[in-house]
Write an enzyme that holds these catalytic residues in place. Structure first.
Site, PDB file in Angstrom:
ATOM      1  N   GLU A 173       0.813  -1.214   0.000  1.00  0.00           N
ATOM      2  CA  GLU A 173       0.000   0.000   0.000  1.00  0.00           C
ATOM      3  C   GLU A 173       0.851   1.270   0.000  1.00  0.00           C
ATOM      4  O   GLU A 173       0.342   2.371   0.231  1.00  0.00           O
ATOM      5  CB  GLU A 173      -0.931  -0.008   1.209  1.00  0.00           C
ATOM      6  CG  GLU A 173      -1.932  -1.143   1.205  1.00  0.00           C
ATOM      7  CD  GLU A 173      -3.087  -0.932   0.241  1.00  0.00           C
ATOM      8  OE1 GLU A 173      -3.678   0.168   0.252  1.00  0.00           O
ATOM      9  OE2 GLU A 173      -3.398  -1.859  -0.529  1.00  0.00           O
ATOM     10  N   HIS A 246      -4.740   2.024   6.999  1.00  0.00           N
ATOM     11  CA  HIS A 246      -3.310   2.240   6.783  1.00  0.00           C
ATOM     12  C   HIS A 246      -2.696   2.734   8.082  1.00  0.00           C
ATOM     13  O   HIS A 246      -3.372   3.369   8.900  1.00  0.00           O
ATOM     14  CB  HIS A 246      -3.062   3.284   5.678  1.00  0.00           C
ATOM     15  CG  HIS A 246      -3.483   2.847   4.317  1.00  0.00           C
ATOM     16  ND1 HIS A 246      -4.160   3.667   3.442  1.00  0.00           N
ATOM     17  CD2 HIS A 246      -3.312   1.672   3.671  1.00  0.00           C
ATOM     18  CE1 HIS A 246      -4.396   3.015   2.315  1.00  0.00           C
ATOM     19  NE2 HIS A 246      -3.890   1.799   2.432  1.00  0.00           N
ATOM     20  N   CYS A 367      -2.770  11.751   3.344  1.00  0.00           N
ATOM     21  CA  CYS A 367      -3.096  10.865   2.227  1.00  0.00           C
ATOM     22  C   CYS A 367      -2.791  11.510   0.888  1.00  0.00           C
ATOM     23  O   CYS A 367      -2.496  10.829  -0.086  1.00  0.00           O
ATOM     24  CB  CYS A 367      -4.575  10.484   2.274  1.00  0.00           C
ATOM     25  SG  CYS A 367      -4.971   9.157   3.425  1.00  0.00           S
TER      26      CYS A 367
END
Length: 445
Positions: A173, A246, A367
């Site tokens: 990720e 995450h 992000c």
């Protein structure tokens, strides 16, 4: 000298609330709402300009082509482009939503980055994430590599790797599960990889554990990192089940400071000791731990306290936390930030920014950016149009205002005109950023 740059993903013309990301509570909660692509891209550009104006190095990564027709065609839809969209909407609307996702805007998932000070060959390394846990993100890797090859074209200074194998053992990720600590940005640092599961374990959590240990290890090997300065930590299953899909939802760090929630790691004491060992002889880590009793993990996740940018601000001797407005509007996190900054700790100020279009899909300021530590020589080698400037900003604002819709509802994804509008926007952006011919798949068709 070296500085940390932030490369933000430009919000794409199809920004919508599809609710596609299992485990992302904000994405699920806001599924089906009407979005504003224009407001989203302008919010992102304003954040970039704010950091660039402060003297920080700010870059950008172009949006990807959406709707992504190659996905639909590989799924058996054929005919003209408009026929493919219309047929997909009739028989597989969920697949069309995935093909329209503007998720590349969250550049923290674009790649894992290792500065040249940490690598044996002295180059700055990038590994684009395969993002295979979710279909709508698994289609990003090839175009992300193209973007990184464009921005960091000097192969003598930069190494852009291929994505890891598209197989669950190597679920990756990107930098959302990676933190680097150091005494000075240009000096050797400690690279911290955080994983949710190992490849061979049976996962029984409420939400998927997206990152594997094996993916972390493969990236570390490819980047030629010193094993003594590399740490692999397990994320807390409790945090994952609470919605921390995450690690950057519960942890952020820069320089010697690690800012994290009490429940971030599966074994908190062992994790901190492993970081101390890896940093031995380089620096003493400064741990800022937020107790569960003061900020419940549910508040940390809904406010995105940790999904913030922790920055060295020009002219200030303490770090600055760039947090979303939702952190200010949540009682526990607002109180914690106020108490934290009046003390003598490493974080001296919190600045709240408006990124609600992103937040409603589960992405805070952290992000939206990929952190890249650049020496002066490496910065000079970055493609100029990949860097925000006083000249570029108004061009991009005018471009967004001309090409982006003010509103986009769920049913609008079925409108073939959206495909035409998006391609026109990306064609125009190709000229503005000097991306070159055939940058996007539709331009190569």
């Amino acid at each position: 000298m070296a500085r940390e740059a932030n490369f933000d993903g430009l919000v794409g013309p199809t920004h919508n609330y599809g609710g596609l990301s299992d485990g992302n509570l904000a994405s699920a909660r806001n599924e089906g709402l009407v979005s504003s692509p224009r407001a989203g891209v302008l919010e992102g550009l304003a954040k970039m300009k704010r950091l660039a104006d402060s003297g920080l190095v700010q870059g950008l990564l172009p949006p990807h082509e959406r709707p992504y027709l190659p996905l639909l065609r590989r799924a058996g839809f054929s005919g003209s482009d408009s026929a493919v969209i219309e047929a997909a909407w009739r028989s597989a609307p969920g697949l069309l939503r995935k093909a329209c996702s503007a998720s590349p805007m969250w550049a923290a998932n674009a790649a894992t980055v290792s500065p040249s000070a940490d690598t044996k060959d002295g180059r700055l390394h990038f590994t684009p994430a395969n993002l295979l846990t979710t279909l709508h993100r698994s289609i990003e890797g090839e175009q992300t590599k193209r973007a990184l090859d464009w921005a960091f074209a000097d192969t003598g200074r930069f190494a852009v790797h291929d994505v890891l194998p598209m197989q669950p053992d190597f679920a990756d990720e990107g930098a959302a599960n990676h933190v680097r600590l150091c005494a000075e940005q240009g000096g050797e640092g400690v690279e911290i990889f955080v994983y949710g599961r190992t490849a061979d374990e049976a996962w029984s959590g409420k939400f998927p554990a997206r990152q594997t240990l094996e993916a972390c290890q493969a990236v570390a090997r490819s980047h030629r990192l010193d094993p003594k300065r590399t740490v692999f930590l397990r994320q807390s299953p409790e945090a994952i089940d609470a919605g921390a899909f995450h690690n950057d939802v519960v942890c952020v760090g820069t320089r010697t400071t690690l800012f994290f929630h009490e429940l971030a790691f599966a074994d908190r004491d062992s994790a901190l000791e492993a970081i101390r060992r890896a940093a031995d002889g380089l620096f003493e880590p400064d741990f800022v731990e937020v107790p569960q009793a003061e900020v419940p993990i549910s508040d940390a996740i809904t406010s995105y306290l940790f999904n913030s940018q922790l920055l060295e601000w020009p002219g200030e001797d303490r770090l600055v936390l760039i947090a979303p407005k939702e952190t200010e509007e949540t009682a526990s996190t607002q109180a914690y930030c106020s108490a934290m900054t009046v003390g003598n700790g490493p974080i001296g100020r919190v600045e709240f920014v408006e990124v609600r279009q992103s937040m409603r899909n589960g992405g805070g300021p952290a992000c939206l950016r990929l952190r890249v530590v650049l020496t002066d020589q490496e910065l000079a080698a970055v493609t100029p149009r990949a860097l925000m400037s006083d000249a570029l900003y108004p061009e991009l604002v005018a471009w967004a205002e001309r090409h982006y819709r003010e509103q986009l509802g769920p049913n609008d994804l079925a409108d073939p005109a959206l495909l035409v509008e998006s391609r026109e926007a990306l064609d125009a952006l190709t000229q503005i950023l000097e991306l070159g011919g055939g940058y996007y798949p539709f331009q190569r068709a």
